[in-house]
Design a protein around this motif. Structure first.
Motif, PDB file in Angstrom:
ATOM      1  N   ALA A  67       0.864  -1.177   0.000  1.00 33.47           N
ATOM      2  CA  ALA A  67       0.000   0.000   0.000  1.00 33.47           C
ATOM      3  C   ALA A  67       0.898   1.223   0.000  1.00 33.47           C
ATOM      4  CB  ALA A  67      -0.916   0.000   1.217  1.00 33.47           C
ATOM      5  N   ARG A  68       0.651   2.147  -0.948  1.00 37.22           N
ATOM      6  CA  ARG A  68       1.504   3.321  -1.084  1.00 37.22           C
ATOM      7  C   ARG A  68       0.663   4.589  -1.131  1.00 37.22           C
ATOM      8  NH1 ARG A  68       6.250   1.706  -5.455  1.00 37.22           N
ATOM      9  NH2 ARG A  68       6.598  -0.430  -4.706  1.00 37.22           N
ATOM     10  N   ILE A  69       1.281   5.676  -0.682  1.00 40.83           N
ATOM     11  CA  ILE A  69       0.685   7.014  -0.764  1.00 40.83           C
ATOM     12  C   ILE A  69       1.643   7.898  -1.558  1.00 40.83           C
ATOM     13  CG2 ILE A  69      -0.043   9.053   0.516  1.00 40.83           C
ATOM     14  CD1 ILE A  69      -0.838   7.253   2.806  1.00 40.83           C
ATOM     15  N   TYR A  70       1.108   8.570  -2.591  1.00 46.67           N
ATOM     16  CA  TYR A  70       1.882   9.474  -3.426  1.00 46.67           C
ATOM     17  C   TYR A  70       1.441  10.907  -3.158  1.00 46.67           C
ATOM     18  CZ  TYR A  70       3.185   5.343  -6.164  1.00 46.67           C
ATOM     19  OH  TYR A  70       3.663   4.126  -6.564  1.00 46.67           O
ATOM     20  N   ALA A  71       2.401  11.824  -3.073  1.00 47.73           N
ATOM     21  CA  ALA A  71       2.111  13.242  -2.867  1.00 47.73           C
ATOM     22  C   ALA A  71       2.888  14.051  -3.896  1.00 47.73           C
ATOM     23  CB  ALA A  71       2.487  13.682  -1.458  1.00 47.73           C
ATOM     24  N   ALA A  72       2.161  14.743  -4.772  1.00 53.46           N
ATOM     25  CA  ALA A  72       2.805  15.581  -5.783  1.00 53.46           C
ATOM     26  C   ALA A  72       3.320  16.848  -5.119  1.00 53.46           C
ATOM     27  CB  ALA A  72       1.815  15.918  -6.890  1.00 53.46           C
ATOM     28  N   THR A  73       4.617  17.099  -5.261  1.00 50.10           N
ATOM     29  CA  THR A  73       5.216  18.281  -4.652  1.00 50.10           C
ATOM     30  C   THR A  73       5.266  19.461  -5.602  1.00 50.10           C
ATOM     31  OG1 THR A  73       7.406  17.454  -5.266  1.00 50.10           O
ATOM     32  CG2 THR A  73       6.594  16.900  -3.068  1.00 50.10           C
ATOM     33  N   SER A  74       5.304  19.181  -6.902  1.00 46.44           N
ATOM     34  CA  SER A  74       5.274  20.220  -7.926  1.00 46.44           C
ATOM     35  C   SER A  74       4.971  19.530  -9.240  1.00 46.44           C
ATOM     36  CB  SER A  74       6.612  20.974  -8.001  1.00 46.44           C
ATOM     37  OG  SER A  74       7.661  20.098  -8.357  1.00 46.44           O
ATOM     38  N   ALA A  75       4.874  20.295 -10.309  1.00 46.20           N
ATOM     39  CA  ALA A  75       4.571  19.705 -11.604  1.00 46.20           C
ATOM     40  C   ALA A  75       5.672  18.724 -12.006  1.00 46.20           C
ATOM     41  CB  ALA A  75       4.442  20.803 -12.656  1.00 46.20           C
ATOM     42  N   GLY A  76       5.301  17.476 -12.193  1.00 44.11           N
ATOM     43  CA  GLY A  76       6.247  16.461 -12.638  1.00 44.11           C
ATOM     44  C   GLY A  76       7.046  15.797 -11.547  1.00 44.11           C
ATOM     45  N   THR A  77       6.866  16.147 -10.271  1.00 47.64           N
ATOM     46  CA  THR A  77       7.611  15.522  -9.185  1.00 47.64           C
ATOM     47  C   THR A  77       6.657  15.032  -8.102  1.00 47.64           C
ATOM     48  OG1 THR A  77       7.911  17.600  -7.981  1.00 47.64           O
ATOM     49  CG2 THR A  77       9.589  17.017  -9.601  1.00 47.64           C
ATOM     50  N   ALA A  78       7.046  13.977  -7.415  1.00 42.68           N
ATOM     51  CA  ALA A  78       6.201  13.420  -6.358  1.00 42.68           C
ATOM     52  C   ALA A  78       7.064  12.644  -5.376  1.00 42.68           C
ATOM     53  CB  ALA A  78       5.118  12.518  -6.934  1.00 42.68           C
ATOM     54  N   ALA A 106      10.532  12.134 -10.626  1.00 40.22           N
ATOM     55  CA  ALA A 106      10.624  13.452 -11.256  1.00 40.22           C
ATOM     56  C   ALA A 106      10.697  13.267 -12.758  1.00 40.22           C
ATOM     57  CB  ALA A 106      11.848  14.215 -10.755  1.00 40.22           C
ATOM     58  N   ARG A 107      10.367  14.319 -13.466  1.00 41.18           N
ATOM     59  CA  ARG A 107      10.425  14.300 -14.923  1.00 41.18           C
ATOM     60  C   ARG A 107      11.151  15.542 -15.402  1.00 41.18           C
ATOM     61  NH1 ARG A 107       6.938  11.617 -18.583  1.00 41.18           N
ATOM     62  NH2 ARG A 107       7.142  12.394 -20.694  1.00 41.18           N
ATOM     63  N   TRP A 108      12.098  15.351 -16.321  1.00 47.69           N
ATOM     64  CA  TRP A 108      12.839  16.445 -16.905  1.00 47.69           C
ATOM     65  C   TRP A 108      12.850  16.251 -18.413  1.00 47.69           C
ATOM     66  CZ3 TRP A 108      18.457  16.931 -18.346  1.00 47.69           C
ATOM     67  CH2 TRP A 108      18.773  18.254 -18.660  1.00 47.69           C
ATOM     68  N   GLY A 109      12.011  17.019 -19.118  1.00 49.67           N
ATOM     69  CA  GLY A 109      11.884  16.850 -20.555  1.00 49.67           C
ATOM     70  C   GLY A 109      11.369  15.474 -20.897  1.00 49.67           C
ATOM     71  N   ARG A 110      12.121  14.734 -21.701  1.00 49.23           N
ATOM     72  CA  ARG A 110      11.715  13.401 -22.131  1.00 49.23           C
ATOM     73  C   ARG A 110      12.076  12.299 -21.137  1.00 49.23           C
ATOM     74  NH1 ARG A 110      10.528  13.081 -27.541  1.00 49.23           N
ATOM     75  NH2 ARG A 110      10.899  14.972 -28.744  1.00 49.23           N
ATOM     76  N   VAL A 111      12.843  12.623 -20.126  1.00 49.27           N
ATOM     77  CA  VAL A 111      13.398  11.590 -19.242  1.00 49.27           C
ATOM     78  C   VAL A 111      12.675  11.594 -17.902  1.00 49.27           C
ATOM     79  CG1 VAL A 111      15.505  10.683 -18.193  1.00 49.27           C
ATOM     80  CG2 VAL A 111      15.629  11.904 -20.377  1.00 49.27           C
ATOM     81  N   ARG A 112      12.375  10.401 -17.393  1.00 49.33           N
ATOM     82  CA  ARG A 112      11.799  10.228 -16.069  1.00 49.33           C
ATOM     83  C   ARG A 112      12.875   9.689 -15.127  1.00 49.33           C
ATOM     84  NH1 ARG A 112       8.817   7.533 -19.448  1.00 49.33           N
ATOM     85  NH2 ARG A 112       9.360   5.537 -18.505  1.00 49.33           N
ATOM     86  N   PHE A 113      12.862  10.171 -13.897  1.00 46.73           N
ATOM     87  CA  PHE A 113      13.835   9.742 -12.894  1.00 46.73           C
ATOM     88  C   PHE A 113      13.103   9.210 -11.667  1.00 46.73           C
ATOM     89  CE2 PHE A 113      15.930  13.061 -15.337  1.00 46.73           C
ATOM     90  CZ  PHE A 113      17.146  12.488 -15.633  1.00 46.73           C
ATOM     91  N   GLY A 114      13.747   8.283 -10.972  1.00 51.34           N
ATOM     92  CA  GLY A 114      13.166   7.763  -9.749  1.00 51.34           C
ATOM     93  C   GLY A 114      14.245   7.387  -8.742  1.00 51.34           C
ATOM     94  N   LEU A 115      13.943   7.553  -7.476  1.00 48.10           N
ATOM     95  CA  LEU A 115      14.812   7.148  -6.372  1.00 48.10           C
ATOM     96  C   LEU A 115      13.979   6.310  -5.419  1.00 48.10           C
ATOM     97  CD1 LEU A 115      17.331   7.314  -4.484  1.00 48.10           C
ATOM     98  CD2 LEU A 115      16.336   9.427  -3.573  1.00 48.10           C
ATOM     99  N   SER A 116      14.487   5.149  -5.015  1.00 42.83           N
ATOM    100  CA  SER A 116      13.733   4.291  -4.097  1.00 42.83           C
ATOM    101  C   SER A 116      14.664   3.653  -3.082  1.00 42.83           C
ATOM    102  CB  SER A 116      12.978   3.203  -4.863  1.00 42.83           C
ATOM    103  OG  SER A 116      13.877   2.319  -5.510  1.00 42.83           O
ATOM    104  N   SER A 157      18.245   2.429  -4.852  1.00 43.87           N
ATOM    105  CA  SER A 157      18.507   2.489  -6.291  1.00 43.87           C
ATOM    106  C   SER A 157      17.985   3.783  -6.885  1.00 43.87           C
ATOM    107  CB  SER A 157      17.860   1.301  -7.007  1.00 43.87           C
ATOM    108  OG  SER A 157      16.452   1.358  -6.892  1.00 43.87           O
ATOM    109  N   VAL A 158      18.565   4.147  -8.007  1.00 43.95           N
ATOM    110  CA  VAL A 158      18.071   5.247  -8.839  1.00 43.95           C
ATOM    111  C   VAL A 158      17.757   4.659 -10.208  1.00 43.95           C
ATOM    112  CG1 VAL A 158      19.309   7.070  -7.617  1.00 43.95           C
ATOM    113  CG2 VAL A 158      20.430   5.876  -9.505  1.00 43.95           C
ATOM    114  N   ALA A 159      16.759   5.256 -10.873  1.00 46.35           N
ATOM    115  CA  ALA A 159      16.320   4.727 -12.155  1.00 46.35           C
ATOM    116  C   ALA A 159      15.908   5.869 -13.060  1.00 46.35           C
ATOM    117  CB  ALA A 159      15.153   3.747 -11.959  1.00 46.35           C
ATOM    118  N   SER A 160      15.939   5.599 -14.352  1.00 50.96           N
ATOM    119  CA  SER A 160      15.451   6.551 -15.339  1.00 50.96           C
ATOM    120  C   SER A 160      14.872   5.779 -16.508  1.00 50.96           C
ATOM    121  CB  SER A 160      16.581   7.479 -15.819  1.00 50.96           C
ATOM    122  OG  SER A 160      17.565   6.737 -16.520  1.00 50.96           O
TER     123      SER A 160
END
Length: 339
Positions: A67-78, A106-116, A157-160
């Protein structure tokens, strides 16, 4: 409105470093239910069942629910936080496990990034002679006050990822931390390509660590698989049509060797995205051209397809010239016949 998505993956992995010629066969079944957004927050419940056969362990399985909760902090980031429980079966023994997870996207242009960061605690497996095989934590239960010894490790890990010419590329790199389990660098590269609505081919290479839950050995690997998906958990959510900026033209071209060209005319746009059943409802960014023309090439099979487009991160809408309709998941889509 909630949205349900079901994904089934089956594949074969060659892992030939520690044991040359070794192979694993596995399958994975996952389902996710996403809640409607409440302001910048939404929730998600997921379940997953994995089965693996290898040269060392003929039958291993892991079943988990999160079970997860997501919170958008700004456009394209959560930011997100989750808790999960489950169990693993290996060598004739069932071992309960629980997980704590957190991360950011997060999203920057065409690329998506993630940290977990995922921390797992489970019952250790007895070693020969009655000892324990991996590091343990002294835990005290609040209800009984009794000390228990359980195994723990953490993967960070980090991912894109991004889409290019109809192929989705995902990269990840991370490290496993534990008190006594040897630390190991984990990495992976996966390419997926849709071949029909709800069907995609997968190819991966990488380095996996030994799985303490199932005792499956880690190694460098190469794998091939197929993904079957149904539902609309990733389908764009319904948004106010009054905020939409009109797109003036839309076209899907004839088949080519690499796919079909999709053209959208949007002279004032700075970003145009498309999502449909042939992309597994993953947004695909179009490339800008002269005269406000945006293009991409995607593998689109003949038949009736559902498509949504959007400009500059605004609301998803039916392609211009296509009669809009609401899908069963509440998103606005347009049905297009592709010959």
């Amino acid at each position: 409105m909630t949205a349900l998505r079901v994904v089934y993956v089956v594949g074969v992995m060659a892992a030939g470093v520690a044991v040359p010629g070794a192979a694993q066969v596995g399958s994975s079944l996952g389902a996710a239910v996403r809640s409607p957004p409440l302001g910048p927050v939404h929730g998600e419940i997921t379940g997953q069942a994995d089965w693996i056969w290898s040269h060392r362990i003929a039958d291993a399985a892991v079943v988990t629910g999160d079970a997860r909760i997501y919170a958008a902090t700004s456009a394209g980031t959560a930011l997100w936080f989750g808790r999960g429980v489950g169990a693993g079966w290996t060598l004739g023994r069932r071992r309960p496990l629980d997980r704590t997870m957190m991360g950011a996207t997060a999203r920057w242009g065409r690329v998506r990034f993630g940290l977990s960061i995922n921390s797992t605690i489970f019952d250790p497996m007895p070693a020969a002679g009655g000892g324990e095989t991996t590091d343990t934590l002294n835990l005290v239960r609040a209800d009984t006050g009794r000390s228990e010894r359980r195994t723990a490790y953490t993967d960070a890990s980090v991912a894109s990822g991004w889409s290019m010419a109809g192929v989705q590329l995902d990269l990840s790199i991370g490290r496993r931390f534990s008190k006594t389990i040897p630390e190991v660098l984990l990495w992976g590269v996966t390419a997926s390509r849709p071949v029909a609505p709800g069907i995609a081919l997968l190819a991966s290479i990488g380095r996996s660590g030994t799985d303490p839950v199932t005792a499956l050995p880690g190694s460098r690997y190469f794998s091939l698989g197929i993904r079957l998906s149904a539902g609309g958990g990733s389908e764009p959510a319904r948004e106010s049509r009054s905020k939409a900026t009109a797109l003036s033209a839309f076209r899907i071209g004839p088949p080519r060797l690499t796919g079909r060209e999709v053209v959208v005319q949007a002279p004032e746009a700075k970003l145009v995205e498309l999502a449909g059943d042939f992309t597994d409802w993953r947004p695909v960014e179009l490339e800008a051209g002269p005269g406000g023309i945006w293009r991409t090439v995607l593998p689109i099979a003949p038949g009736i397809h559902r498509i949504s487009v959007r400009m500059d991160g605004g609301p998803w809408q039916a392609p211009p010239g296509i009669r809009p309709a609401a899908s069963e998941f509440g998103a606005e889509v347009g049905e297009v016949m592709v010959e």
